[in-house]
Write an enzyme that holds these catalytic residues in place. Structure first.
Site, PDB file in Angstrom:
ATOM      1  N   CYS A  17      32.226  40.845  11.900  1.00 53.33           N
ATOM      2  CA  CYS A  17      33.111  40.217  12.199  1.00 53.33           C
ATOM      3  C   CYS A  17      33.567  38.234  11.083  1.00 53.33           C
ATOM      4  O   CYS A  17      33.085  38.220  11.106  1.00 53.33           O
ATOM      5  CB  CYS A  17      33.583  39.994  13.120  1.00 53.33           C
ATOM      6  SG  CYS A  17      35.026  38.889  13.261  1.00 53.33           S
ATOM      7  N   THR A  70      36.827  37.107  11.121  1.00 56.94           N
ATOM      8  CA  THR A  70      38.205  36.961  12.058  1.00 56.94           C
ATOM      9  C   THR A  70      38.705  34.915  12.346  1.00 56.94           C
ATOM     10  O   THR A  70      38.850  34.293  11.773  1.00 56.94           O
ATOM     11  CB  THR A  70      38.799  37.143  13.272  1.00 56.94           C
ATOM     12  OG1 THR A  70      38.598  38.451  13.821  1.00 56.94           O
ATOM     13  CG2 THR A  70      38.859  36.335  14.048  1.00 56.94           C
TER      14      THR A  70
END
Ligand code: 5GP
Length: 348
Positions: free
Chosen positions: A182, A184
């Site tokens: 990820c 993010t």
């Protein structure tokens, strides 16, 4: 603008302190849990670990393999209707969540599958569980599926955990940004250290007889032990289950002594360029990819990894004197180590 000064912890910031106990052997502990649900009004029994609904790990072969250990799989949402209907008709699907995203096609496919078979466990999965439309979706799916075990997320704070439990979720999925593939936190600056997120969300959910699933950021069996210690009723993992035969990913071979042997497997985030090219024809112009693509070592059948994880959890339980997994949070004392300790006490 506000700044919160309380230290927030990740798995790497703590260790679990051993405690005196009468437990003689790790074979005397029980890693199965019987978990009653607030809305579904039934109790699930098993080892509360869930393979992530990523298209490499949330697979039908993974569901078959993990079920042998009483663990679960959240199937990825890209299987065709016929495959889903056939699988959910079999007893092998007993520990499997059907995953629904927010788009129209996902909803239509769910209706088509449900017209043919009963779906007892549903995973409602969005990257950002903080929108009103998501809470409305949880309420609608609960109204339409009163008996299903519904898991919904992802969120990282107590207020939103409560909103989802009250909206109809039995299990709230916790984690924004900790995933192994990820990006993010890098792309948006948004996130929450995962151990603190689990502690805070578990506290909020348990007050309402809801449950939480700590999703992402687990890298070794000790992290799984810490997640249970923090109050996670379930854990969800992608990276730790990647690289196995049960994954439906690309295998990279190498020539060794005239033989072609598998050495690595491709693993990627569900909002990586790779996944978006595969399922959506590329990354839409208004958004950036929030996942990456990596190659992980090929590790053969998932059985060995599952035995390692379960062995680690059993051993943690003997160190702290917990006979059952349910007792683990009560018997857990975390001690802060490393960077966090320095932050709190101002050491360099
Ligand atoms: P892991 O066990 O690999 O650390 O984390 C798995 C979790 O990462 C998944 O269950 C999901 O919540 C999250 N995840 C999977 N793909 C992506 C992605 O592309 N971007 C983001 N932000 N999170 C992802």
């Amino acid at each position: 603008m506000r700044i919160e000064n309380d230290p927030k912890l990740d798995f790497k910031d703590v260790l679990i302190r051993p405690k005196r106990s009468t437990l003689a052997s790790r074979s005397n502990v029980m890693i199965e849990r019987a978990i009653p649900f607030r809305h579904a009004r039934r109790t699930w029994t098993g080892f509360p670990l869930i393979a992530a609904n990523m298209d490499v790990t949330g697979t039908i072969p993974m569901a078959r393999a993990l079920r042998k250990h009483g663990a679960m799989v959240a199937l990825h949402k890209h299987y065709p209707t016929e495959v889903l209907v056939d699988f959910f008709r079999t007893a092998e699907s007993a520990n499997t969540f059907y995953t629904i995203g927010t788009n129209e096609a996902d909803q239509e496919k769910f209706k088509a599958v449900k017209a043919e078979v009963t779906i007892p466990m549903i995973c409602l999965d969005v990257a950002n569980g903080y929108t009103e439309s998501f809470v409305d979706m949880v309420k609608r799916v609960r109204d339409e599926n009163p008996d299903a075990i519904i898991m919904a997320g992802n969120v990282v704070t107590g207020d939103m955990t409560e909103a989802l439990v009250l909206g109809g979720a039995d299990i709230v999925k916790v984690g924004i940004g900790p995933g192994s593939v990820c990006t993010t936190r890098k792309m948006t600056g948004v996130g929450y250290p995962q151990l603190s997120a689990i502690i805070e969300c578990a506290d909020a959910a348990h007050g309402l007889k809801g449950q939480v699933c700590g999703d992402g950021g687990l890298t070794v069996p000790g992290d799984v032990a810490k997640a249970y210690g923090a109050g996670a009723d379930f854990v969800m993992m992608g990276g730790m289950l990647s690289g196995h035969d049960e994954c439906e990913g690309e295998i990279i071979y190498e020539e060794r002594n005239g033989k072609s042997v598998p050495v690595q497997m491709v693993f990627y985030g569900m909002s990586s360029d790779t996944a978006m090219k595969k399922y959506a024809g590329g990354v839409a112009k208004y958004r950036a990819s929030e996942g990456k693509t990596v190659e992980v070592p090929y590790r053969g059948p998932v059985e060995g990894t599952m035995l390692e994880i379960m062995g680690g959890v059993r051993s943690m339980m003997t160190y702290i004197g917990a006979v059952s997994l349910k007792e683990v949070p009560k018997r857990t004392t975390f001690i802060m180590v490393g960077a966090q300790l320095n932050t709190v006490f101002g050491q360099s």
